[in-house]
Scaffold this motif. Structure first.
Motif, PDB file in Angstrom:
ATOM      1  N   ILE A 229      10.620  42.402 -11.959  1.00  0.00           N
ATOM      2  CA  ILE A 229      10.690  43.107 -13.236  1.00  0.00           C
ATOM      3  C   ILE A 229      12.138  43.304 -13.670  1.00  0.00           C
ATOM      4  N   GLU A 230      12.952  43.785 -12.743  1.00  0.00           N
ATOM      5  CA  GLU A 230      14.360  44.051 -13.062  1.00  0.00           C
ATOM      6  C   GLU A 230      15.067  42.778 -13.507  1.00  0.00           C
ATOM      7  N   ALA A 231      14.780  41.674 -12.821  1.00  0.00           N
ATOM      8  CA  ALA A 231      15.429  40.404 -13.177  1.00  0.00           C
ATOM      9  C   ALA A 231      15.004  39.956 -14.570  1.00  0.00           C
ATOM     10  N   PHE A 232      13.706  40.085 -14.863  1.00  0.00           N
ATOM     11  CA  PHE A 232      13.199  39.661 -16.174  1.00  0.00           C
ATOM     12  C   PHE A 232      13.833  40.480 -17.295  1.00  0.00           C
ATOM     13  N   LEU A 233      13.866  41.802 -17.136  1.00  0.00           N
ATOM     14  CA  LEU A 233      14.414  42.650 -18.189  1.00  0.00           C
ATOM     15  C   LEU A 233      15.924  42.478 -18.318  1.00  0.00           C
ATOM     16  N   ALA A 234      16.580  42.200 -17.198  1.00  0.00           N
ATOM     17  CA  ALA A 234      18.034  42.000 -17.242  1.00  0.00           C
ATOM     18  C   ALA A 234      18.397  40.714 -17.973  1.00  0.00           C
ATOM     19  N   GLU A 235      17.555  39.705 -17.862  1.00  0.00           N
ATOM     20  CA  GLU A 235      17.820  38.424 -18.513  1.00  0.00           C
ATOM     21  C   GLU A 235      17.559  38.466 -20.011  1.00  0.00           C
ATOM     22  N   ARG A 236      16.760  39.430 -20.444  1.00  0.00           N
ATOM     23  CA  ARG A 236      16.460  39.523 -21.869  1.00  0.00           C
ATOM     24  C   ARG A 236      17.697  39.994 -22.616  1.00  0.00           C
ATOM     25  N   PRO A 237      18.102  39.317 -23.666  1.00  0.00           N
ATOM     26  CA  PRO A 237      19.299  39.744 -24.415  1.00  0.00           C
ATOM     27  C   PRO A 237      19.119  41.146 -24.968  1.00  0.00           C
ATOM     28  N   ALA A 238      20.129  41.960 -24.839  1.00  0.00           N
ATOM     29  CA  ALA A 238      20.071  43.319 -25.381  1.00  0.00           C
ATOM     30  C   ALA A 238      19.987  43.255 -26.902  1.00  0.00           C
ATOM     31  N   LEU A 536      15.812  54.160 -32.859  1.00  0.00           N
ATOM     32  CA  LEU A 536      15.477  54.740 -31.561  1.00  0.00           C
ATOM     33  C   LEU A 536      16.024  53.876 -30.432  1.00  0.00           C
ATOM     34  N   PRO A 537      16.120  54.394 -29.226  1.00  0.00           N
ATOM     35  CA  PRO A 537      16.573  53.569 -28.097  1.00  0.00           C
ATOM     36  C   PRO A 537      15.667  52.343 -27.926  1.00  0.00           C
ATOM     37  N   GLU A 538      16.254  51.261 -27.462  1.00  0.00           N
ATOM     38  CA  GLU A 538      15.478  50.040 -27.268  1.00  0.00           C
ATOM     39  C   GLU A 538      14.481  50.222 -26.123  1.00  0.00           C
ATOM     40  N   PRO A 539      13.202  50.015 -26.371  1.00  0.00           N
ATOM     41  CA  PRO A 539      12.211  50.148 -25.295  1.00  0.00           C
ATOM     42  C   PRO A 539      12.434  49.096 -24.211  1.00  0.00           C
ATOM     43  N   ARG A 540      12.190  49.483 -22.963  1.00  0.00           N
ATOM     44  CA  ARG A 540      12.360  48.565 -21.839  1.00  0.00           C
ATOM     45  C   ARG A 540      11.054  47.809 -21.612  1.00  0.00           C
ATOM     46  N   ALA A 590       7.546  28.245 -18.757  1.00  0.00           N
ATOM     47  CA  ALA A 590       7.956  29.132 -17.672  1.00  0.00           C
ATOM     48  C   ALA A 590       7.987  30.584 -18.141  1.00  0.00           C
ATOM     49  N   TYR A 591       8.466  30.793 -19.369  1.00  0.00           N
ATOM     50  CA  TYR A 591       8.511  32.155 -19.896  1.00  0.00           C
ATOM     51  C   TYR A 591       7.109  32.736 -20.043  1.00  0.00           C
ATOM     52  N   ALA A 592       6.171  31.944 -20.531  1.00  0.00           N
ATOM     53  CA  ALA A 592       4.801  32.420 -20.710  1.00  0.00           C
ATOM     54  C   ALA A 592       4.204  32.878 -19.385  1.00  0.00           C
ATOM     55  N   ARG A 593       4.494  32.142 -18.329  1.00  0.00           N
ATOM     56  CA  ARG A 593       3.992  32.537 -17.004  1.00  0.00           C
ATOM     57  C   ARG A 593       4.680  33.815 -16.520  1.00  0.00           C
ATOM     58  N   ARG A 594       5.988  33.869 -16.733  1.00  0.00           N
ATOM     59  CA  ARG A 594       6.732  35.048 -16.272  1.00  0.00           C
ATOM     60  C   ARG A 594       6.300  36.300 -17.044  1.00  0.00           C
ATOM     61  N   LEU A 595       6.022  36.142 -18.323  1.00  0.00           N
ATOM     62  CA  LEU A 595       5.585  37.278 -19.112  1.00  0.00           C
ATOM     63  C   LEU A 595       4.320  37.882 -18.513  1.00  0.00           C
ATOM     64  N   ALA A 596       3.391  37.010 -18.110  1.00  0.00           N
ATOM     65  CA  ALA A 596       2.149  37.499 -17.496  1.00  0.00           C
ATOM     66  C   ALA A 596       2.437  38.162 -16.157  1.00  0.00           C
ATOM     67  N   HIS A 597       3.253  37.529 -15.339  1.00  0.00           N
ATOM     68  CA  HIS A 597       3.587  38.081 -14.017  1.00  0.00           C
ATOM     69  C   HIS A 597       4.272  39.440 -14.142  1.00  0.00           C
TER      70      HIS A 597
END
Length: 611
Positions: A229-238, A536-540, A590-597
């Motif tokens: 989870i942390e890796a996925f959210l960290a890779e998402r552009p702020a 508002l703050p960006e939702p995680r 790959a993103y579609a799979r990761r989104l589900a995971h």
């Protein structure tokens, strides 16, 4: 006993196993499972033969009469299950997981489909199941004609061997999931997220067994899930501030989730007030509502509120009411000083909304049934604005955030539906003999929903609140309540939608500059988009702000199918492509799979609690 009788008895053992396999084969063949996995493939056939052997062993262990009764009951239960699943597949092009049966109450609304299902094809399916079952009961051998214990032990051993061998017949799981891993049958069997694919892989008996096992199995390594989870959210552009950041800061918000107001339903003829707001507001013209599991209305509700999709093969309404969702819009707006309340026709226990809406951050969930004189009045969306008690709860504290879930557009749409009859009596001009009755019913019920907007605009204007109020409107799902699929597809195509799942989404406020946003968007993008609009703050969450220039826009569906502005990939096959490279398609797969995971991991670990 002579050799002829022995041979006949042993043949009876085989023919007692056979009907369960034939039931499976009939279901998979008539439900189009070959499009996912070959009917002759070893794994599903081994599973079904193995379960057939297990059921036969249990029945042969009993005295002959009791054994035949047990056999008949066992087969009949599976036959009923197969008929239900086949009917569901005919309506929704998918099957039910065990958790979907929690929404059986909603299924009562689909009784109008029965007439559409009772055709020669459906009758043939039922007839075949009856024939296979009668043949099995007739051929079940007498217990005394065989060495019963040895036969039963042998059948049980065969079942165990099939459980060991069948999963090893699937393709191996790729070492990395960077490319089209979903095409590996072994990967899908492990993930077990697409009901149509999974039924093709396993047949009905193993489908139920594996679904039950995964539902009861202990969670995977939580540390690994949290790291993912942390890796996925960290890779998402702020999120970067843009011209829409804070545009609506401080304004009241009325967020409306429409019931079945599809893209071909919302127009000047059927919904003049909504059509005006959409025309004068900011209109997201390529917005999609992926349908996750059953309980489509609540699952879309969950996605819009949390920025997360629910489990692809499970429910969230009854399992996550104690989970933490601090980044929902209600929580974020309440932290900014807003009052937040939700409103709907149904009572609080339906979809467990009383508990779930508290988890979403609402101060109260308000049911029209607690105030209306009868079901029809409560089901008429305008009642939410006409009822003084409910309206006062909407506006009593300012700034306010009201979440309204409409109901009038709910299925069914035939002559037996009381609300449809009421709608067509109120608006007889919609009863057009040149089109199916259900279409007339749907359009008339949509007009009832439009009355809600008309009345809210009137009352807010009278109270001097409209100038500082925003309406954000989206749909819960396409109008799948139409029992004639061909009619649905025809009307949807005429509206210009690339997929049935394209639905309306727009927002409006007095003085809004009419704007069209054509970027491909999905339900989980609603939360971050509104968070940006309200400063508002960006939702995680995995969702993205629609106005973020770094976000190209996409919609991802539970079976891994996805769409962008440039391409549409379904079941791993490129349906159309207008400019994406092979590498970009692979990355999106790959993103579609990761989104589900990642989405499942967030729910499994109650990720937000304490963060």
């Amino acid at each position: 006993m002579d050799k002829t009788e022995q041979k006949r008895a042993w043949l009876g053992v085989f023919t007692a196993v056979l009907p369960f396999w034939l039931l499976d084969l009939t279901l998979r063949a008539m439900a189009g499972s070959a499009g996912y996995y070959a009917l002759y493939a070893a794994a599903p056939n081994l599973f079904s033969l193995g379960f057939g052997a297990l059921f036969a062993a249990l029945c042969l262990a009993l005295p002959r009469r009791a054994g035949r009764i047990a056999y008949g009951v066992c087969y009949a239960l599976w036959a009923v299950y197969a008929v239900v699943q086949y009917g569901v597949w005919r309506i929704f092009d998918r099957f039910l997981f065990l958790s979907d049966f929690l929404f059986a109450g909603e299924g009562l609304g689909f009784l109008g489909y029965v007439r559409q299902l009772l055709d020669l094809r459906f009758a043939f399916f039922v007839l075949l199941l009856i024939v296979w079952g009668a043949f099995g009961v007739w051929r079940l051998p007498a217990g005394g004609a065989l060495p019963r214990r040895r036969v039963c032990d042998g059948l049980a051993l065969f079942f165990a061997l099939t459980q060991f061998a069948a999963p090893r017949c699937y393709a191996s799981v790729p070492e990395t999931l960077d490319w089209d891993a979903w095409q590996s049958s072994g990967y899908e069997y492990r993930k077990f997220a697409s009901s149509s694919y999974d039924m093709a892989l396993t047949g009905p008996y193993q489908f139920v067994a594996r679904d039950a096992f995964l539902s009861l199995a202990p969670d995977a390594d939580e540390e690994a899930a949290l790291a993912e989870i942390e890796a996925f959210l960290a890779e998402r552009p702020a999120r970067q501030d843009n011209e829409m950041t804070g545009l609506l800061r401080g304004k009241n918000l009325i967020m409306v989730q429409l019931e079945s107001i599809d893209d071909f339903v919302l127009n000047e003829e059927n919904t003049p007030t909504m059509a005006r707001l959409m025309r004068e507001g900011v209109n997201f013209t390529n917005f999609y509502t992926p349908q996750y599991a059953n309980g489509y209305t609540f699952n879309t509700e969950f996605a819009a509120q949390t920025g997360l999709y629910p489990y692809a093969n499970g429910n969230v309404a009854y399992s996550l009411s104690r989970s933490a969702f601090p980044d929902t819009l209600a929580h974020l707006l309440r932290q900014a000083g807003y009052a937040a309340n939700s409103f709907h026709k149904s009572e609080a226990k339906f979809y467990n909304r009383g508990a779930m809406h508290r988890a979403f951050g609402y101060e109260g969930y308000h049911s029209a049934l607690d105030y209306a004189a009868n079901e029809t009045e409560a089901g008429t969306d305008r009642f939410l604005a006409d009822c003084d008690e409910l309206y006062e709860k909407m506006i009593e504290s300012q700034p306010f955030f009201d979440f309204i879930i409409t109901y009038s557009g709910h299925l069914g749409y035939d002559e037996r539906d009381a609300l449809t009859t009421y709608a067509l009596e109120r608006y007889p001009e919609y009863l057009d003999p040149a089109r199916p009755y259900e279409i007339s019913g749907l359009f008339a019920k949509a007009r009832l929903t439009d009355e809600l907007f008309e009345r809210l605009l009137e009352r807010l204007t009278e109270d001097g609140l409209l100038e500082n109020t925003v309406f954000f409107v989206y749909d819960d799902h396409y109008a799948y309540g139409l029992t004639d699929r061909a009619v649905l597809e025809t009307y949807s195509a005429q509206a210009g939608g690339a997929l049935l799942e394209r639905t309306p989404c727009f927002f409006w406020y007095p003085g809004c500059t009419p704007t069209t946003v054509s970027k491909t968007l999905q339900t989980i993008d609603i939360l971050p988009t509104l968070a940006n609009l309200y400063g508002l703050p960006e939702p995680r969450t995995p969702g993205r702000d629609a106005f973020d220039s770094a976000y190209p826009g996409w919609a991802v569906f539970p079976d891994g199918t996805w769409m962008t502005d440039k391409a549409y990939v379904k079941n791993g096959a490129v349906e159309w492509n207008h400019g994406m490279t092979e590498e970009e398609i692979a990355q999106m797969n790959a993103y579609a799979r990761r989104l589900a995971h990642v989405g499942d991991a967030i729910l499994d670990t109650d990720y937000y609690r304490g963060r």
